[in-house]
Enzyme design. Structure first.
Site, PDB file in Angstrom:
ATOM      1  N   CYS A  88       0.835  -1.211   0.000  1.00 51.43           N
ATOM      2  CA  CYS A  88       0.000   0.000   0.000  1.00 51.43           C
ATOM      3  C   CYS A  88       0.875   1.269   0.000  1.00 51.43           C
ATOM      4  O   CYS A  88       1.510   1.548  -1.008  1.00 51.43           O
ATOM      5  CB  CYS A  88      -0.996  -0.062   1.155  1.00 51.43           C
ATOM      6  N   HIS A 181      -3.333  -4.937   1.653  1.00 52.96           N
ATOM      7  CA  HIS A 181      -2.695  -5.206   2.956  1.00 52.96           C
ATOM      8  C   HIS A 181      -2.745  -6.692   3.291  1.00 52.96           C
ATOM      9  O   HIS A 181      -3.674  -7.124   3.965  1.00 52.96           O
ATOM     10  CB  HIS A 181      -3.445  -4.442   4.056  1.00 52.96           C
ATOM     11  N   GLU A 183      -1.136  -8.320   5.409  1.00 53.20           N
ATOM     12  CA  GLU A 183      -0.837  -8.599   6.816  1.00 53.20           C
ATOM     13  C   GLU A 183      -2.090  -8.541   7.687  1.00 53.20           C
ATOM     14  O   GLU A 183      -2.041  -8.842   8.868  1.00 53.20           O
ATOM     15  CB  GLU A 183       0.226  -7.605   7.329  1.00 53.20           C
TER      16      GLU A 183
HETATM   17  N1  GLN Z   1      -3.637   6.422   1.048  1.00 52.70           N
HETATM   18  C1  GLN Z   1      -2.365   6.158   1.644  1.00 52.70           C
HETATM   19  C2  GLN Z   1      -1.280   6.995   1.000  1.00 52.70           C
HETATM   20  O1  GLN Z   1      -1.433   7.454  -0.103  1.00 52.70           O
HETATM   21  C3  GLN Z   1      -1.991   4.701   1.582  1.00 52.70           C
HETATM   22  C4  GLN Z   1      -2.988   3.911   2.386  1.00 52.70           C
HETATM   23  C5  GLN Z   1      -2.442   2.661   3.011  1.00 52.70           C
HETATM   24  O2  GLN Z   1      -1.238   2.435   3.114  1.00 52.70           O
HETATM   25  N2  GLN Z   1      -3.359   1.878   3.502  1.00 52.70           N
HETATM   26  O3  GLN Z   1      -0.279   7.162   1.603  1.00 52.70           O
END
Ligand code: GLN
Length: 205
Positions: A88, A181, A183
């Site tokens: 992410c 994610h 995890e």
């Molecule tokens: N929206 C977040 C960002 O741009 C990432 C979200 C996440 O890691 N769950 O940093």
């Protein structure tokens, strides 16, 4: 010899712990039988077999990477051939091209990423995914304000897409990026796969 829960050689895995959900990765890896280090200083990278850049807020993590002198050490780690996985926000930080990140991240993967591409927090969702290299049932993935991978440029390649073709995971040698994610569910298959993607050590004659 001791082995981890699935018979893998126990490894020492670092989780960058500047901000974000590093604890959830730690718990998953420890359940698998690996040794985990929360990484807050560049010198701690030396002892690792593999590294995870967790989810969180990518602008905050990017700021902390720069202010703690992590940018070049992280680039060097990526170049060392050891497995590196950005989940992410971590995927955003590994991407060579990102829209809307106000400072540079690590920029080692040939992927183009769009932040918050699936809408606002309330638009977080789950999906069953087929990921290249994973056997067994589909992988249940949690997306939280997730980025999408708009384009992959060789040697990076897509290893998972949603039904509409949106790329949500990419691999480039020892580097792995996922929009979601892994995890946050009990399924450790992607963590297991990740730990196998390192480049073989170069043996000098
Ligand atoms: N929206 C977040 C960002 O741009 C990432 C979200 C996440 O890691 N769950 O940093």
């Amino acid at each position: 010899m001791t082995t981890s829960s699935n018979g893998q050689r126990p490894m020492t895995v670092g989780v960058l712990a500047l901000q974000g959900d590093f604890r959830e990765h730690r718990e998953m890896l420890e359940r698998m039988g690996h040794t985990v280090r929360e990484i807050r200083k560049p010198a701690q990278l030396d002892a690792l077999d593999a590294l995870i850049i967790p989810g969180g807020e990518s602008t905050t993590i990017a700021r902390l990477i720069l202010s703690n002198g992590f940018q070049q050490p992280l680039r060097d780690f990526c170049a060392s051939g050891r497995p590196v996985w950005g989940t992410c926000a971590g995927a955003i930080l590994l991407a060579g091209q990102v829209d809307n990140l106000d400072r540079p991240g690590i920029e080692t993967m040939n992927i183009q990423v769009r932040r918050n591409a699936f809408g606002r927090q309330v638009d977080s969702f789950e999906a069953d995914l087929n990921v290249e290299g994973l056997s067994g049932p589909p992988f249940r993935a949690v997306f939280i304000r997730a980025p999408l991978i708009e384009r992959v440029f060789p040697p990076a390649r897509a290893i998972c897409v949603l039904e509409d073709g949106t790329i949500v995971a990419a691999r480039q040698g020892n580097l792995l990026a996922t929009s979601f994610h892994p995890e946050l569910t009990g399924d450790s298959r992607l963590h297991e796969l990740f730990l196998t993607i390192g480049a073989p050590a170069v043996v000098t004659p």
